[in-house]
Motif scaffolding. Structure first.
Motif, PDB file in Angstrom:
ATOM      1  N   ILE A 131      -2.339   7.495 -14.170  1.00  8.68           N
ATOM      2  CA  ILE A 131      -3.490   8.461 -13.620  1.00  8.68           C
ATOM      3  C   ILE A 131      -3.504   8.053 -12.006  1.00  8.68           C
ATOM      4  O   ILE A 131      -4.116   8.590 -11.279  1.00  8.68           O
ATOM      5  N   GLU A 132      -2.599   6.972 -11.784  1.00 13.88           N
ATOM      6  CA  GLU A 132      -2.615   6.884 -10.406  1.00 13.88           C
ATOM      7  C   GLU A 132      -1.833   8.304  -9.738  1.00 13.88           C
ATOM      8  O   GLU A 132      -1.965   8.264  -8.415  1.00 13.88           O
ATOM      9  N   THR A 133      -0.835   8.581 -10.534  1.00 15.18           N
ATOM     10  CA  THR A 133       0.024   9.641  -9.707  1.00 15.18           C
ATOM     11  C   THR A 133       0.018  11.140 -10.763  1.00 15.18           C
ATOM     12  O   THR A 133       0.334  12.028  -9.927  1.00 15.18           O
ATOM     13  N   ILE A 169      -8.115  -1.155  -4.838  1.00 18.77           N
ATOM     14  CA  ILE A 169      -7.290  -2.222  -5.672  1.00 18.77           C
ATOM     15  C   ILE A 169      -6.156  -1.382  -6.525  1.00 18.77           C
ATOM     16  O   ILE A 169      -6.194  -0.155  -6.802  1.00 18.77           O
ATOM     17  N   ASP A 170      -5.066  -2.136  -6.823  1.00 20.79           N
ATOM     18  CA  ASP A 170      -3.909  -1.373  -7.753  1.00 20.79           C
ATOM     19  C   ASP A 170      -4.445  -1.268  -9.126  1.00 20.79           C
ATOM     20  O   ASP A 170      -5.309  -1.972  -9.832  1.00 20.79           O
ATOM     21  N   PRO A 171      -3.615  -0.632  -9.938  1.00 16.97           N
ATOM     22  CA  PRO A 171      -3.985  -0.216 -11.475  1.00 16.97           C
ATOM     23  C   PRO A 171      -3.843  -1.641 -12.265  1.00 16.97           C
ATOM     24  O   PRO A 171      -4.601  -1.541 -13.070  1.00 16.97           O
ATOM     25  N   ALA A 172      -3.147  -2.411 -11.794  1.00 16.26           N
ATOM     26  CA  ALA A 172      -3.119  -3.854 -12.467  1.00 16.26           C
ATOM     27  C   ALA A 172      -4.395  -4.652 -12.475  1.00 16.26           C
ATOM     28  O   ALA A 172      -4.885  -5.209 -13.324  1.00 16.26           O
ATOM     29  N   ALA A 177      -2.781  13.029 -18.125  1.00 18.40           N
ATOM     30  CA  ALA A 177      -2.275  11.603 -18.645  1.00 18.40           C
ATOM     31  C   ALA A 177      -2.789  11.437 -19.987  1.00 18.40           C
ATOM     32  O   ALA A 177      -1.898  10.838 -20.849  1.00 18.40           O
ATOM     33  N   LEU A 178      -3.859  11.983 -20.112  1.00 12.81           N
ATOM     34  CA  LEU A 178      -4.561  11.574 -21.395  1.00 12.81           C
ATOM     35  C   LEU A 178      -3.968  12.624 -22.745  1.00 12.81           C
ATOM     36  O   LEU A 178      -3.642  12.081 -23.715  1.00 12.81           O
ATOM     37  N   ALA A 179      -3.804  13.621 -22.346  1.00 18.50           N
ATOM     38  CA  ALA A 179      -2.897  14.583 -23.300  1.00 18.50           C
ATOM     39  C   ALA A 179      -1.574  14.240 -23.605  1.00 18.50           C
ATOM     40  O   ALA A 179      -1.129  14.192 -24.892  1.00 18.50           O
ATOM     41  N   LEU A 194     -13.752   6.288 -13.146  1.00 12.49           N
ATOM     42  CA  LEU A 194     -14.098   5.147 -12.305  1.00 12.49           C
ATOM     43  C   LEU A 194     -12.774   4.332 -11.950  1.00 12.49           C
ATOM     44  O   LEU A 194     -12.864   3.979 -10.780  1.00 12.49           O
ATOM     45  N   ALA A 195     -12.139   4.102 -12.679  1.00 13.09           N
ATOM     46  CA  ALA A 195     -10.740   3.530 -12.626  1.00 13.09           C
ATOM     47  C   ALA A 195     -10.089   4.033 -11.409  1.00 13.09           C
ATOM     48  O   ALA A 195      -9.656   3.420 -10.551  1.00 13.09           O
ATOM     49  N   LYS A 196      -9.849   5.482 -11.392  1.00 12.61           N
ATOM     50  CA  LYS A 196      -8.795   6.049 -10.652  1.00 12.61           C
ATOM     51  C   LYS A 196      -9.538   5.930  -9.260  1.00 12.61           C
ATOM     52  O   LYS A 196      -8.898   6.204  -8.128  1.00 12.61           O
ATOM     53  N   SER A 197     -11.148   6.027  -9.098  1.00 12.42           N
ATOM     54  CA  SER A 197     -11.732   5.937  -7.908  1.00 12.42           C
ATOM     55  C   SER A 197     -11.662   4.551  -7.153  1.00 12.42           C
ATOM     56  O   SER A 197     -11.807   4.504  -5.969  1.00 12.42           O
ATOM     57  N   MET A 198     -11.285   3.626  -8.147  1.00 12.31           N
ATOM     58  CA  MET A 198     -10.994   2.279  -7.452  1.00 12.31           C
ATOM     59  C   MET A 198      -9.380   2.103  -6.928  1.00 12.31           C
ATOM     60  O   MET A 198      -9.246   1.203  -6.193  1.00 12.31           O
ATOM     61  N   PHE A 199      -8.646   2.838  -7.196  1.00 16.11           N
ATOM     62  CA  PHE A 199      -7.205   2.763  -6.902  1.00 16.11           C
ATOM     63  C   PHE A 199      -6.883   2.828  -5.341  1.00 16.11           C
ATOM     64  O   PHE A 199      -6.119   2.301  -4.738  1.00 16.11           O
TER      65      PHE A 199
END
Length: 180
Positions: free
Chosen positions: A92-94, A38-41, A100-102, A30-35
């Motif tokens: 996860i932005e890049t 809006i930015d990760p911060a 990233a989780l691993a 969900l966060a990645k879909s918002m990038f």
């Protein structure tokens, strides 16, 4: 062999971890879909606002009594959570969420290895290590990963490992007015 048997407590713990990981990855997706908006911060800030509302409404956070003795603990622990989330979202932005989780899981895995006390702990740590190895990129795809994203994931993992260590500290006594 007695230490290898899985009891109800272990099964409940494994289930809780599995649910937490599903929640984490769904939230990350969900966060990645918002990038793109809006930015990760900012996503991190939104997550913290939502968490504050949850803690206030559901867990009655107003009953926790902050004192000069425990405010530092709250600030340090909150900063670790914020750092872990911010750097994970930056990662996860890049790079892909699974990668990233691993990479991030290396932090708490290192803590588990260092503080392992039972034989069965070694088996669980080994299973996690195998899972991480499966998620990590092959030598051909590692060249395609953004180095900054990998670094961000490692920093997020360091925060997660530190948070695991800090979370082991007892929260203090509890009475009618809960204290940290």
């Amino acid at each position: 062999m007695k230490g290898l048997l899985i009891n109800n407590e272990t099964a409940l713990s494994v289930m809780a971890v599995a649910l937490a990981m599903m929640s984490l990855t769904a939230g990350a997706a969900l966060a990645k879909s918002m990038f793109s908006y809006i930015d990760p911060a900012s996503v991190t800030a939104i997550r913290f606002i939502m968490s504050a509302v949850f803690l206030t409404c559901v867990l009655r956070a107003w009953e926790v009594q902050l004192t000069r003795d425990n405010i530092g603990t709250v600030v340090v622990y909150g900063s670790m959570i914020a750092g872990m989330n911010l750097f994970f979202y930056l990662a996860i932005e890049t790079i892909p969420i699974g990668m990233a989780l691993a990479i991030e899981l290396v932090g708490p895995l290192c803590v588990s290895i260092v503080y392992s006390r039972k034989r069965s702990d070694v088996i669980w740590v080994a299973l996690v290590a195998v899972g991480i190895a499966i998620l990590l990129p092959t030598s051909t795809s590692v060249m395609n990963l953004d180095a900054t994203g990998v670094l961000y994931a490692l920093v997020a993992g360091a925060f997660w490992g530190l948070m695991s260590l800090r979370g082991k500290k007892p929260a203090g006594n509890t009475d009618r007015r809960r204290r940290l």
